[in-house]
Design a protein around this motif. Structure first.
Motif, mmCIF file in Angstrom:
data_model
loop_
_atom_site.group_PDB
_atom_site.id
_atom_site.type_symbol
_atom_site.label_atom_id
_atom_site.label_comp_id
_atom_site.label_asym_id
_atom_site.label_seq_id
_atom_site.Cartn_x
_atom_site.Cartn_y
_atom_site.Cartn_z
ATOM 1 N N GLU A 242 5.391 0.286 17.634
ATOM 2 C CA GLU A 242 5.126 1.691 18.947
ATOM 3 C C GLU A 242 4.182 0.859 20.129
ATOM 4 O OE1 GLU A 242 5.848 5.133 21.154
ATOM 5 O OE2 GLU A 242 6.563 4.131 19.360
ATOM 6 N N CYS A 243 2.931 0.432 19.956
ATOM 7 C CA CYS A 243 2.133 -0.323 21.298
ATOM 8 C C CYS A 243 3.315 -1.427 21.942
ATOM 9 C CB CYS A 243 0.628 -0.431 20.519
ATOM 10 S SG CYS A 243 0.178 0.415 19.945
ATOM 11 N N LYS A 244 4.059 -2.058 20.931
ATOM 12 C CA LYS A 244 4.735 -3.402 21.392
ATOM 13 C C LYS A 244 6.064 -2.410 22.467
ATOM 14 C CE LYS A 244 6.246 -7.589 21.736
ATOM 15 N NZ LYS A 244 5.447 -8.738 21.970
ATOM 16 N N SER A 245 6.028 -1.556 21.983
ATOM 17 C CA SER A 245 7.959 -0.640 22.819
ATOM 18 C C SER A 245 6.776 0.029 23.874
ATOM 19 C CB SER A 245 8.316 0.366 21.674
ATOM 20 O OG SER A 245 7.253 1.607 21.779
ATOM 21 N N ARG A 246 6.079 -0.151 23.763
ATOM 22 C CA ARG A 246 5.153 0.892 24.948
ATOM 23 C C ARG A 246 4.222 -0.315 26.532
ATOM 24 N NH1 ARG A 246 2.814 6.886 24.017
ATOM 25 N NH2 ARG A 246 4.113 7.483 22.540
ATOM 26 N N GLY A 247 4.955 -1.506 25.556
ATOM 27 C CA GLY A 247 4.069 -3.029 26.468
ATOM 28 C C GLY A 247 2.232 -2.824 26.615
ATOM 29 N N ILE A 248 1.717 -2.142 24.945
ATOM 30 C CA ILE A 248 0.572 -2.168 24.976
ATOM 31 C C ILE A 248 0.340 -3.322 24.151
ATOM 32 C CG2 ILE A 248 -1.451 -1.238 24.614
ATOM 33 C CD1 ILE A 248 -0.018 1.775 24.669
ATOM 34 N N HIS A 249 -0.197 -4.414 24.956
ATOM 35 C CA HIS A 249 -0.727 -5.735 24.154
ATOM 36 C C HIS A 249 -1.828 -5.260 22.482
ATOM 37 C CE1 HIS A 249 0.990 -8.554 26.649
ATOM 38 N NE2 HIS A 249 0.319 -8.054 27.767
ATOM 39 N N ILE A 250 -1.444 -5.707 22.172
ATOM 40 C CA ILE A 250 -2.384 -6.050 20.460
ATOM 41 C C ILE A 250 -2.904 -7.132 20.095
ATOM 42 C CG2 ILE A 250 -2.527 -5.589 17.827
ATOM 43 C CD1 ILE A 250 -1.820 -2.675 19.858
ATOM 44 N N VAL A 251 -4.317 -7.084 20.555
ATOM 45 C CA VAL A 251 -4.809 -8.648 20.008
ATOM 46 C C VAL A 251 -5.333 -8.839 19.144
ATOM 47 C CG1 VAL A 251 -6.096 -10.717 21.253
ATOM 48 C CG2 VAL A 251 -4.106 -9.113 22.331
ATOM 49 N N PRO A 252 -6.291 -9.278 18.023
ATOM 50 C CA PRO A 252 -6.290 -10.032 16.894
ATOM 51 C C PRO A 252 -7.348 -11.084 17.645
ATOM 52 C CG PRO A 252 -3.987 -10.561 16.419
ATOM 53 C CD PRO A 252 -3.890 -10.370 18.058
ATOM 54 N N VAL A 253 -8.743 -9.968 17.151
ATOM 55 C CA VAL A 253 -10.269 -11.184 17.803
ATOM 56 C C VAL A 253 -10.702 -11.532 16.967
ATOM 57 C CG1 VAL A 253 -11.987 -11.026 19.700
ATOM 58 C CG2 VAL A 253 -9.809 -9.484 19.821
ATOM 59 N N THR A 254 -10.382 -12.334 16.035
ATOM 60 C CA THR A 254 -11.073 -12.926 14.684
ATOM 61 C C THR A 254 -11.770 -13.612 14.562
ATOM 62 O OG1 THR A 254 -10.658 -13.181 12.505
ATOM 63 C CG2 THR A 254 -9.432 -13.583 13.912
ATOM 64 N N GLY A 255 -12.650 -13.915 13.729
ATOM 65 C CA GLY A 255 -14.169 -15.690 13.543
ATOM 66 C C GLY A 255 -13.085 -16.204 12.558
ATOM 67 N N ARG A 256 -11.316 -15.681 12.111
ATOM 68 C CA ARG A 256 -10.890 -16.997 11.500
ATOM 69 C C ARG A 256 -10.340 -17.385 12.262
ATOM 70 N NH1 ARG A 256 -6.782 -14.375 6.666
ATOM 71 N NH2 ARG A 256 -8.000 -13.036 6.185
ATOM 72 N N PRO A 257 -10.023 -19.193 12.049
ATOM 73 C CA PRO A 257 -9.207 -19.828 13.053
ATOM 74 C C PRO A 257 -7.267 -19.767 13.088
ATOM 75 C CG PRO A 257 -9.682 -21.008 10.209
ATOM 76 C CD PRO A 257 -10.281 -19.289 10.736
ATOM 77 N N TYR A 258 -6.614 -20.146 13.482
ATOM 78 C CA TYR A 258 -5.434 -19.966 13.983
ATOM 79 C C TYR A 258 -4.891 -19.564 12.316
ATOM 80 C CZ TYR A 258 -0.885 -19.365 16.253
ATOM 81 O OH TYR A 258 0.680 -18.774 16.164
ATOM 82 N N SER A 259 -5.211 -21.272 11.771
ATOM 83 C CA SER A 259 -4.240 -21.205 10.502
ATOM 84 C C SER A 259 -4.603 -19.880 9.742
ATOM 85 C CB SER A 259 -4.437 -22.752 9.761
ATOM 86 O OG SER A 259 -6.370 -21.931 9.738
ATOM 87 N N GLY A 260 -5.267 -19.035 10.013
ATOM 88 C CA GLY A 260 -5.694 -17.650 9.001
ATOM 89 C C GLY A 260 -4.567 -16.830 9.495
ATOM 90 N N LEU A 261 -4.415 -17.017 10.488
ATOM 91 C CA LEU A 261 -3.403 -15.212 11.249
ATOM 92 C C LEU A 261 -2.253 -15.775 10.500
ATOM 93 C CD1 LEU A 261 -3.458 -12.703 12.803
ATOM 94 C CD2 LEU A 261 -2.358 -14.482 14.598
ATOM 95 N N PHE A 262 -2.297 -15.744 9.085
ATOM 96 C CA PHE A 262 -1.060 -15.760 8.546
ATOM 97 C C PHE A 262 0.891 -15.147 8.712
ATOM 98 C CE2 PHE A 262 -3.808 -15.121 4.409
ATOM 99 C CZ PHE A 262 -4.208 -16.598 5.203
ATOM 100 N N ASP A 263 1.947 -15.717 8.618
ATOM 101 C CA ASP A 263 2.570 -15.516 9.289
ATOM 102 C C ASP A 263 3.159 -13.365 9.277
ATOM 103 O OD1 ASP A 263 3.153 -18.042 9.666
ATOM 104 O OD2 ASP A 263 4.242 -18.343 8.436
ATOM 105 N N GLU A 264 2.982 -12.963 7.989
ATOM 106 C CA GLU A 264 2.446 -11.853 7.971
ATOM 107 C C GLU A 264 2.111 -11.160 8.268
ATOM 108 O OE1 GLU A 264 0.697 -12.844 4.542
ATOM 109 O OE2 GLU A 264 1.543 -13.841 5.391
ATOM 110 N N TYR A 265 0.955 -11.254 9.173
ATOM 111 C CA TYR A 265 0.327 -10.493 9.766
ATOM 112 C C TYR A 265 0.093 -10.827 11.064
ATOM 113 C CZ TYR A 265 -3.304 -11.308 6.443
ATOM 114 O OH TYR A 265 -4.374 -11.324 5.559
ATOM 115 N N LYS A 266 0.789 -11.335 11.598
ATOM 116 C CA LYS A 266 1.365 -12.205 13.092
ATOM 117 C C LYS A 266 3.316 -11.251 13.281
ATOM 118 C CE LYS A 266 1.043 -17.238 13.020
ATOM 119 N NZ LYS A 266 1.273 -17.940 13.041
#
Length: 272
Positions: A32-56
């Motif tokens: 719903e946020c995406k459709s309204r132009g609201i950016h959802i940004v993961p802000v994490t201690g994980r490195p990029y490899s820890g942002l699994f494809d299903e999370y993206k």
């Protein structure tokens, strides 16, 4: 409250439930946020490899912030668009200090954490049979010598330290207090997360500026100590019900827990 255009969300204990999964309710709100132009940004201690494809896929993010603000990734291209690294000389200085303490650490660079071979084997064994086992497999790399590794790169993104006790963690914090041009935070009782001159909060605001979004138009949602700077920097600060006391004290609102889709509840209530 003004219009929110960017929402920075922690992952573990916030977007992810106790099984390290994203609920259908959270995924629906992100769409719903995406459709309204609201950016959802993961802000994490994980490195990029820890942002699994299903999370993206579920979060539908265009950008993600990693290793406590050290790196911003353009998710579509996989490119680093903002970088706040620790210089090689500074990393070696920190490693020299850490050698005097009872701890082990990972050196994070370019999306992965590099551990000594023995510590890597211990982490795999420690998390065997838990949701974190996959995370360790995907995000960690064993090296024979961390000192030799750091000399092959000109910088690193983060040094993640695990002490043997909370008192030892506090002694480490005291020892690195006088090291210049670093920022450190703690998310658990025995950890110290050391980065360059950045934090989750400062980098989230920096990304907002790059996108033409004012600080007052940013919401942040988190649960642990390394989220504090993010909540303090955002126009609207939200703590999870499962958050630490310090995070709840810094929040404008307290939402439901991560196992009750608290992120979805907060966004639906306060933004949509």
């Amino acid at each position: 409250m003004g219009k929110i255009k960017l929402i920075g969300v922690d992952l573990d204990g916030t977007v992810l439930d106790s099984k390290r999964q994203i609920s259908p309710e959270n995924a629906e709100i992100f769409a719903e946020c995406k459709s309204r132009g609201i950016h959802i940004v993961p802000v994490t201690g994980r490195p990029y490899s820890g942002l699994f494809d299903e999370y993206k896929k579920a979060i539908k993010c265009d950008y993600s912030i990693h290793t406590n603000g050290a790196v911003v990734i353009d998710v579509k291209s996989g490119e680093r668009i903002i970088s706040h690294s620790i210089a090689q000389s500074k990393a070696l200085e920190l490693m020299s200090i850490l050698s005097d303490f009872d701890c082990h650490y990972g050196i994070f660079w370019n999306g992965y954490g590099y551990l000594g071979e023995g510590d890597y084997a211990l982490e795999l064994e420690k998390y065997k049979g838990t949701p974190l086992h996959r995370y360790v497999l995907q995000t960690r790399r064993p090296v024979e010598s961390q000192h030799n590794f750091i000399r092959t790169v000109d910088c690193c993104d983060n040094i993640y330290v695990i002490a043997t006790s909370t008192p030892e963690r506090e002694r480490i914090r005291t020892a690195i207090d006088d090291v210049k041009d670093i920022f450190y935070t703690c998310s658990e009782d025995v950890d110290v997360e050391i980065g360059g001159k950045c934090s989750k909060g400062s980098t989230l605001v920096e990304l907002g500026q790059m996108l033409g979004i004012d600080q007052s138009e940013i919401m942040a949602i988190g649960d642990s100590g390394n989220d504090l700077s993010m909540l303090e920097s955002a126009g609207v600060a939200v703590a999870m019900e499962n958050a630490s006391k310090s995070i709840k004290n810094a929040a404008d609102y307290i939402t439901k827990s991560c196992d009750e889709s608290g992120v979805a509840y907060a966004i639906k209530t306060l933004v949509l």
